[in-house]
Design an enzyme around this catalytic site. Structure first.
Site, PDB file in Angstrom:
ATOM      1  N   GLU A 172       0.868  -1.186   0.000  1.00 15.13           N
ATOM      2  CA  GLU A 172       0.000   0.000   0.000  1.00 15.13           C
ATOM      3  C   GLU A 172       0.899   1.229   0.000  1.00 15.13           C
ATOM      4  O   GLU A 172       1.607   1.488   0.966  1.00 15.13           O
ATOM      5  CB  GLU A 172      -0.879  -0.024   1.255  1.00 15.13           C
ATOM      6  CG  GLU A 172      -1.710   1.229   1.456  1.00 15.13           C
ATOM      7  CD  GLU A 172      -2.374   1.237   2.829  1.00 15.13           C
ATOM      8  OE1 GLU A 172      -2.686   0.172   3.389  1.00 15.13           O
ATOM      9  OE2 GLU A 172      -2.572   2.355   3.356  1.00 15.13           O
ATOM     10  N   THR A 228      -4.007   6.113   2.290  1.00 16.33           N
ATOM     11  CA  THR A 228      -4.286   7.509   2.621  1.00 16.33           C
ATOM     12  C   THR A 228      -5.157   8.167   1.551  1.00 16.33           C
ATOM     13  O   THR A 228      -4.949   9.329   1.183  1.00 16.33           O
ATOM     14  CB  THR A 228      -2.992   8.339   2.841  1.00 16.33           C
ATOM     15  OG1 THR A 228      -1.994   7.528   3.479  1.00 16.33           O
ATOM     16  CG2 THR A 228      -3.247   9.521   3.758  1.00 16.33           C
ATOM     17  N   ARG A 270       0.529  10.343   0.598  1.00 12.59           N
ATOM     18  CA  ARG A 270       0.863  11.435   1.520  1.00 12.59           C
ATOM     19  C   ARG A 270       1.931  12.344   0.970  1.00 12.59           C
ATOM     20  O   ARG A 270       2.211  13.384   1.551  1.00 12.59           O
ATOM     21  CB  ARG A 270       1.399  10.870   2.832  1.00 12.59           C
ATOM     22  CG  ARG A 270       0.397  10.068   3.580  1.00 12.59           C
ATOM     23  CD  ARG A 270       0.968   9.750   4.934  1.00 12.59           C
ATOM     24  NE  ARG A 270       0.361   8.535   5.424  1.00 12.59           N
ATOM     25  CZ  ARG A 270       0.695   7.959   6.555  1.00 12.59           C
ATOM     26  NH1 ARG A 270       1.649   8.485   7.295  1.00 12.59           N
ATOM     27  NH2 ARG A 270       0.098   6.872   6.934  1.00 12.59           N
ATOM     28  N   LYS A 315     -10.898  -1.522   7.181  1.00  7.52           N
ATOM     29  CA  LYS A 315      -9.671  -1.241   7.919  1.00  7.52           C
ATOM     30  C   LYS A 315     -10.078  -0.719   9.301  1.00  7.52           C
ATOM     31  O   LYS A 315     -10.980   0.122   9.392  1.00  7.52           O
ATOM     32  CB  LYS A 315      -8.890  -0.176   7.150  1.00  7.52           C
ATOM     33  CG  LYS A 315      -7.760   0.487   7.909  1.00  7.52           C
ATOM     34  CD  LYS A 315      -6.931   1.326   6.967  1.00  7.52           C
ATOM     35  CE  LYS A 315      -5.995   2.242   7.720  1.00  7.52           C
ATOM     36  NZ  LYS A 315      -4.911   2.738   6.861  1.00  7.52           N
TER      37      LYS A 315
END
Ligand SMILES: O=C(O)C(=O)C[C@H](O)[C@H](O)COP(=O)(O)O
Length: 204
Positions: A40, A68, A44, A128
């Site tokens: 993943e 994110t 960011r 998640k």
């Protein structure tokens, strides 16, 4: 691929933050060399989409996804860049709509029963838990498995090699997310062998 298949790709989902796009391929290759088949890459940093594009084009051994993801536009951009799954720390409705429309598996973030129930109501059953260790860790997940046994979680946030096993032993946890396989120091120094060693040492 369904979200449940994504969670089945391995017990640890590496969460990767990159400052240089050129690090993306060697990091992915180092993870593959250590037996990891998914990664993943977080949105960011400004290089994230370029990094996803590079890994998607050059490292066929890894299923690359975007983390994110906090806005609908990012969900679309990440998939256009080659992301094969999407992960978000939260689950605002407009974002879940966009992730569902992107037609790749996605893991929206939750930290409460009410958020999890809102997603269950729309048929989203792979979630998640974020930030996992701060909101209750394994005890919270065990408690949720009673009333909400349909849900499968990838807890992420504050998980370490020492605590990963406590999560992975739970019936409603398929994998854990964590940044410990790609520490910023090893990435900055180009220590790809060090990343491979951390990948090999992960819980199996
Ligand atoms: O970027 C996202 O989408 C997030 O939700 C946050 C990450 O899951 C955590 O930052 C994981 O990092 P560690 O706690 O260091 O393992």
């Amino acid at each position: 691929m369904l979200a449940l298949d994504l969670l089945g790709l391995g017990p640890v989902l590496p969460v990767v933050v990159l400052d240089r796009a050129e690090d993306a391929v060697p990091v992915a290759e180092a993870l593959v060399a250590g037996g990891v088949t998914t990664m993943e890459l977080t949105l960011r940093t400004p290089v994230a989409l370029a990094a996803i594009e590079a890994v998607a084009a050059k490292v066929p051994g890894i299923v690359i996804g975007a983390g994110t993801v906090v806005s609908p536009g990012q969900a679309r951009d990440a998939v256009s860049a080659g992301a094969r799954f999407l992960v978000s720390p939260g689950s605002p409705e407009s974002l879940v709509d966009a992730m569902a429309a992107a037609k790749v598996p996605f893991l929206p973030g939750v930290s409460t029963a009410t958020e999890a129930m809102a997603l269950l109501a729309r048929g989203v059953t792979e979630l998640k838990l974020f930030p996992a260790s701060a909101v209750g860790g394994p005890a919270l997940l065990r408690a949720l498995s009673g009333p909400l046994p349909q849900l499968t979680f990838c807890p992420t946030g504050g998980i370490t090699p020492e605590t990963a096993g406590d999560y992975l032993s739970l019936s409603n946890v398929a994998c854990v997310g964590g940044s410990w396989l790609t520490p910023p120091g090893l990435v900055a120094s180009g220590d790809w062998a060090g990343i491979t060693a951390l990948a090999r040492a992960r819980p199996l």
